[in-house]
Design a protein around this motif. Structure first.
Motif: not given
Length: 206
Positions: A9-10, A18, A22, A35
């Protein structure tokens, strides 16, 4: 190759970072990259959280008090020696500069998924350099903080409840340990080493 259930998970504070992170991780086999999860859900389902400096340190400290928490990978522009040491001491599992390449990012995530830690080569050198220097005492750090705020010796003495002579002794110690030639030079050196963040007007104890 990691199993398909591996979630990353970002939650980086910089939306551009981000998107870039990703784009890199979404192409890695065996990773499911998200995200938009809320923090509690992300901490529950993800194996690795990729985040910025401040969030990363806070999350790592939470992990220290929890039985099960994902690994925390910080991707940041902060590269001063104390910033790196503070994060790693807090329990951050990985630390990368924002200038890192896609392969290094993917490698760091892979290691954290496996329960290992990762520190980039440049960050490793920074931490190693800091360990060779004589540390400031807590009171010297207090004095350095007030020097950065432009305080004179009398003002520092009043704020800390100590004598002016004692302040002079601490200033001399700060300048010696930072190899500074003047008070302003000490503040500049401290800022460069990450003991004082630019514009923050405060110092971090080494």
């Amino acid at each position: 190759m990691q199993p398909l259930s591996t979630a990353v998970h970002i939650m980086h504070a910089d939306p551009i970072m981000t998107v870039g992170i990703h784009a890199v991780l979404a192409d890695q086999p065996g990773l499911r990259v998200t995200t938009h999860l809320r923090q509690p859900e992300a901490q529950r389902v993800a194996r690795v959280l990729v985040t910025d400096y401040d969030n990363g340190v806070a999350l790592a400290r939470q992990a220290g008090a929890a039985s099960q928490m994902p690994g925390v990978l910080v991707v940041t522009q902060f590269d001063k020696e104390w910033e790196v040491r503070l994060a790693m001491d807090a329990g951050v599992g990985g630390y990368l500069p924002q200038s890192c390449g896609p392969d290094e990012l993917a490698h760091a995530v892979d290691l954290l998924v496996r329960g290992q830690r990762y520190l980039s080569e440049s960050m490793t050198r920074s931490v190693a350099d800091s360990l060779t220097r004589e540390a400031l005492t807590g009171r010297e750090t207090d004095v350095l903080q007030l020097l950065a705020q432009g305080c004179c010796n009398k003002s520092i003495a009043r704020k800390l409840g100590i004598g002016v002579g004692t302040v002079k002794t601490h200033v001399k110690g700060v300048m010696s340990k930072l190899d500074a030639t003047a008070r302003t030079h000490a503040v500049v050196v401290a800022t460069q080493r990450g003991l004082i963040r630019p514009g923050a007007g405060s110092a971090i104890q080494l």
